[in-house]
Design an enzyme around this catalytic site. Structure first.
Site, short mmCIF file in Angstrom:
data_model
loop_
_atom_site.label_atom_id
_atom_site.label_comp_id
_atom_site.label_asym_id
_atom_site.label_seq_id
_atom_site.Cartn_x
_atom_site.Cartn_y
_atom_site.Cartn_z
N HIS A 107 5.31 2.47 -5.75
CA HIS A 107 6.02 2.11 -6.99
C HIS A 107 5.55 3.07 -8.09
CE1 HIS A 107 7.58 -1.90 -5.63
NE2 HIS A 107 6.59 -1.76 -4.76
N ASP A 133 1.67 1.28 -1.69
CA ASP A 133 2.12 0.30 -2.68
C ASP A 133 1.58 0.66 -4.07
OD1 ASP A 133 3.92 -1.72 -3.07
OD2 ASP A 133 2.61 -3.35 -2.47
N ASN A 134 1.28 -0.33 -4.87
CA ASN A 134 1.02 -0.07 -6.29
C ASN A 134 -0.33 0.62 -6.54
OD1 ASN A 134 2.72 -2.53 -5.78
ND2 ASN A 134 3.15 -2.18 -7.93
N GLU A 137 6.25 -11.51 0.57
CA GLU A 137 4.95 -11.09 0.03
C GLU A 137 4.31 -12.33 -0.55
OE1 GLU A 137 5.21 -7.98 -2.88
OE2 GLU A 137 3.03 -7.74 -3.04
ZN ZN Z 1 6.14 -2.82 -3.01
#
Ligand code: ZN
Length: 465
Positions: free
Chosen positions: A101, A349-350, A252
């Site tokens: 992201h 991911d982040n 999630e």
């Molecule tokens: Zn994600």
């Protein structure tokens, strides 16, 4: 600006050279050359010939053989001695990050997660987006993340982009601009990230058109609701109409009732959807009953869905209750999915936002943490493919993420020889080759973003103003 990080080895500035005594995880070779023994740990020691930016030969390591004629390097015998002895350091193909992201990244200082929970992350990012996500803000933070990724040896990224409401019109043009600016260094793909409900409204049609115009991938956050099947059908119909692949965030969550993955698999089967379907997270699968799991895995296999696990973010957010010790690791059923031949990638991911307060877009770190969190290590088996060949395949980058004759010399060279040496240190002195040339590994300085993300008091605002 920080100095360029010194590599553990110097690469000759030549168009043809050998990388001698390179340890390569065998599953990353397109073929194990004859005469090469694969160790019990799955590692092979080879010599790699590079010419004009490509790998032209992979052969059994051995100093004496270098004195004789070598297929592939051809008549250019002058190049025979140009090269470097890696002293059995590992060599990997450049890494591929299939789920991140970039648009949220590096907002931690101005928008930290108040309690570390998933809900805290959602609320924090919504407020930050509304207050700050101008084109310039998004562009500078995304470019920062791309520079980190490039320096660590990543060559392709799929990023999800928050696309609800007015944000799509701000962020997608920035993405297209960055994709152009980064072409040849990092191949970029983007996925729309919206609540699945968006596909129940007119906004969903407009979004699919925007995604198609940008050559993107249609995505959403799937969660169980009374309308989930109708919404998934609508989304897949739009993907089909525009010729788009699909990539969803599913389950999630530590809620055993979170079963969006099985709804998605049924929808893919029901519609005979022809595109690629990728599903990220699938955390709840790890805490559901064996019969529920078996049913879902059968459906996933039948639907040909690929799964991306995000171990660092899952470990951070899942099972977090302030003041209480977490009881599970948050990752999906990596081994059980792989045993059914479902393609399983792991990704970053982040990075440094409310969903994950840490991270540096380093896929070696992701692999190291995935190995520890998911027990991918006894044996390592095919798991090195989870950050290389598998994400390449599920992103449609045919043949990438592997080492073999004819492949581009896009390689990451590590000082660590064994698995334990490789994963015990961050390998900050790694060398990254792109088209056979060592790149300058310059990590951007966090201070570059101070005017965007630092709390007001540290921006040198005049007192009493
Ligand atoms: Zn994600």
């Amino acid at each position: 600006m920080m100095d360029v990080i010194a590599g553990f080895v110097a690469i000759p500035d030549e168009t043809a050279f050998w990388l001698r005594n390179a340890t390569v995880p065998a599953p990353l070779l397109t073929a194990v050359p004859s005469g090469v023994r694969v160790s019990a740990e799955g590692l092979a020691v080879v010599d790699l010939a590079v010419r004009d930016g490509r790998i032209v030969d992979v052969a059994a390591a051995g100093g004496s053989a270098l004195d004789g004629p070598r297929a592939g390097v051809g008549a250019d015998r002058a190049s025979r001695d140009a090269g470097v002895d890696l002293r059995r350091g590992q060599v990997w193909p450049c890494l591929i990050d299939a789920h991140t992201h970039l648009d949220k990244g590096h907002t931690w200082e101005r928008a930290p997660n108040p309690d570390g929970t998933f809900d805290g992350a959602i609320r924090t990012v919504m407020a930050d987006r509304a207050a700050h996500w101008s084109a310039e803000d998004v562009r500078r933070r995304m470019d920062f993340g791309l520079r980190c990724s490039f320096a660590h040896g990543t060559r392709a990224i799929r990023t999800h982009l928050d696309s609800a409401g007015p944000q799509a019109a701000i962020t997608w043009p920035v993405f297209e601009e960055l994709r152009k600016a980064w072409a040849g260094r990092i191949g970029l793909q983007a996925v729309s990230l919206v609540p699945l409900q968006v596909f129940g409204a007119r906004e969903g049609e407009a979004l699919a058109e925007r995604v198609a115009a940008a050559g993107g991938i249609l995505g959403a956050v799937g969660y169980v609701s009374p309308e989930i099947d109708a919404l998934l059908d609508r989304m897949l119909a739009l993907a089909e109409a525009h010729g788009l692949d699909v990539d969803l965030h599913c389950d999630e969550s530590g809620d055993v009732g979170a079963r969006a993955l099985s709804h998605l698999a049924r929808a893919v089967r029901r519609r005979g959807f022809a595109g690629r379907v990728v599903c990220g997270h699938c955390c709840s699968l790890a805490i559901q009953s064996p019969d529920v799991v078996a049913e879902t895995l059968d459906l996933v296999v039948e639907a040909g869905i690929s799964v991306i696990s995000l171990p660092m973010c899952n470990l951070y957010l899942q099972d977090r209750v302030p003041g209480r010790t977490p009881r599970w690791r948050g990752v999906t059923l990596l081994h059980e999915l792989a045993a059914r031949r479902v393609r399983v990638a792991v990704a970053s991911d982040n990075c440094r936002d409310a969903f994950h307060g840490y991270g540096d877009h380093d896929m070696l770190e992701v692999f190291r943490e995935a190995a520890r969190i998911g027990h991918l290590d006894r044996p390592f088996g095919d798991w090195p493919r989870a950050v290389t060949a598998t994400p390449a395949d599920l992103m449609g980058l045919t043949g990438a993420g592997r080492i073999g004759p004819g492949m581009p010399a896009d390689l990451v060279l590590f000082e660590g020889r064994s698995w334990s040496e490789l994963l015990s240190r961050p390998q900050a002195n790694r060398v990254v080759l792109r088209n056979g040339r060592a790149i300058e590994r310059r990590l951007p300085d966090y201070r570059e973003l101070d005017d965007l993300v630092s709390p007001l008091e540290s921006r040198g605002a005049p007192h009493g103003a």
